[in-house]
Enzyme design. Structure first.
Site, short mmCIF file in Angstrom:
data_model
loop_
_atom_site.label_atom_id
_atom_site.label_comp_id
_atom_site.label_asym_id
_atom_site.label_seq_id
_atom_site.Cartn_x
_atom_site.Cartn_y
_atom_site.Cartn_z
CB THR A 86 -46.58 13.12 -8.50
OG1 THR A 86 -46.70 11.95 -9.29
CG2 THR A 86 -47.30 14.26 -9.21
CE1 TYR A 121 -48.07 12.94 -13.41
CE2 TYR A 121 -46.00 12.43 -12.32
CZ TYR A 121 -47.37 12.36 -12.37
OH TYR A 121 -48.07 11.71 -11.38
CB THR A 155 -49.72 9.53 -4.69
OG1 THR A 155 -49.63 9.22 -6.09
CG2 THR A 155 -49.60 11.03 -4.47
CG ASP A 156 -47.90 5.12 -7.70
OD1 ASP A 156 -47.28 4.66 -8.68
OD2 ASP A 156 -48.79 5.98 -7.78
CE LYS A 160 -52.55 7.40 -6.78
NZ LYS A 160 -51.20 7.42 -7.42
CD GLU A 178 -66.86 -16.84 3.02
OE1 GLU A 178 -67.99 -16.34 3.13
OE2 GLU A 178 -66.63 -17.92 2.42
N1 DAS Z 1 -45.22 7.30 -9.69
C1 DAS Z 1 -45.97 7.95 -8.63
C2 DAS Z 1 -45.21 7.82 -7.32
O1 DAS Z 1 -44.05 8.22 -7.26
C3 DAS Z 1 -46.19 9.37 -8.88
C4 DAS Z 1 -46.97 10.01 -7.76
O2 DAS Z 1 -46.39 10.48 -6.79
O3 DAS Z 1 -48.18 9.99 -7.88
O4 DAS Z 1 -45.81 7.34 -6.38
#
Ligand code: DAS
Length: 355
Positions: free
Chosen positions: A38, A52, A118-119, A191, A312
């Site tokens: 992103t 986007y 970020t994923d 995240k 467990e």
């Molecule tokens: N699709 C997500 C990624 O590339 C976009 C982001 O960076 O949040 O991880």
């Protein structure tokens, strides 16, 4: 008269060049390795913050959008690859890690920033935390809003990451993650929100520090071994062992588990409910898989806390490993690297308590 003016001009220009060169020599040399995400995304309008396109803006454009970085470091950009990070693969990780280690071995590189989606940012960060062989700072940075959005968080995140990667305070701290003015441990951060700028958190173990007023402020450090202290070396590794994750839930069955085993998984992370509990319908297949040589790690879907060994399930009897406090996605990374060294469960359990 003209001759004197020319001499004065040349002297002034020379002095300016010397001053600039001295200033540049004082600044740290920071490489920005771009991978997509992103932070490099673009939307249809300035109010597009979801829906986007990620991974469209190149590294030099990212750097040019933050001219302030030139005041805090000598920055060089390199596009390692350009993907949305949900599509990250083990092959991408090996390429990136080898490039990082090559660059950090160069005396003219003081630190590295990796711009990333970020994923899976937390996963790449933890993988690098285990395989980077330098004490120099490596900082992963992303953005929750695309570069075209109102109040895009990418530019300030990149600016802070460059400062952090060039700072003596970050040396020897392991691979770091920095977004939203915070400094997070690659081992413990995750995240936690699908879209808000404060998404990256370390709920119970806490941030390592903050970025404020162009400076890093550290308040604690990870107690776990990382980077130069680990036993993992990927310099001669071309592929990582296949490890998959099965997710625990009410009415769970063993279909996914058996499919992973049939496809050749060398290890399984069982992301169980609660403290890694094993559903009655799944436990026999996990035991059979272990008996057939597949490594089994009990983890938890809940997100925080210690996965208790012999809690467990009787891990000693079943010859299972427990994930300690690692999330399932990070336990997968450690098990993959562990399997490049050994298939001995006692040795692997030691690694889960060490890294
Ligand atoms: N699709 C997500 C990624 O590339 C976009 C982001 O960076 O949040 O991880």
């Amino acid at each position: 008269m003209i001759r004197t003016q020319s001499v004065r001009f040349i002297v002034a220009l020379f002095s300016l060049l010397v001053a600039f060169s001295v200033q540049a020599q004082k600044l740290p040399n920071v490489m920005v390795l771009a991978t997509g995400g992103t932070i490099a995304g673009t939307g249809a309008s300035s109010t597009t913050t979801v829906g986007y396109t990620a991974a469209t803006v190149g590294v030099q454009q990212l750097i040019n959008a933050v001219p302030e970085v030139a005041k805090v470091a000598n920055v060089t950009g390199e596009q390692v690859f350009q993907i949305a990070s949900e599509s990250m693969t083990n092959e991408h990780w090996l390429t990136l890690a080898k490039r990082v280690n090559t660059l950090l071995a160069q005396p003219n590189v003081d630190g590295i920033v990796i711009t990333h989606g970020t994923d899976t940012l937390e996963e790449t960060a933890y993988f690098l935390n285990l395989v980077v062989k330098s004490r120099k700072p490596v900082v992963l940075v992303g953005a929750m809003r695309p570069s075209t959005a109102l109040s895009a968080d990418g530019p300030i995140n990149l600016y802070n990451a460059v400062i952090l990667a060039g700072s003596p305070e970050a040396v020897g701290k392991g691979v770091l993650v920095s977004l939203n003015d915070q400094i997070q441990s690659s081992r413990d951060v995750s995240k936690t929100n699908t879209s808000t700028p404060d998404s990256f958190r370390t709920p119970e173990l806490g941030v390592l520090g903050y970025m404020q007023g162009n400076k890093p402020y550290f308040y604690r450090a990870s107690t776990r071994k990382h980077t130069v202290e680990t036993e993992f070396d990927i310099s001669n590794i071309q592929a990582l062992p296949q490890v998959d994750i099965v997710y625990g839930y009410a009415n769970m069955n063993d279909v996914a588990l058996n499919a992973f085993i049939a496809a050749g998984a060398k290890g399984i992370i069982h992301a169980g409910t609660g403290d890694g509990s094993l559903a009655a319908k799944v436990k026999p297949s996990l035991i059979a898989a272990r008996k057939n040589g597949t490594l089994i790690v009990r983890a938890s879907r809940v997100g925080n806390g210690i996965l208790a060994r012999n809690g467990e399930a009787n891990d000693d009897e079943l010859d299972f490993v427990v994930s300690d406090t690692l999330s399932p996605q990070k336990a997968r990374i450690l098990l993959m690297l562990a399997l490049t060294k050994t298939s001995n469960t006692k040795e692997i359990q030691r690694m889960f308590y060490m890294y």
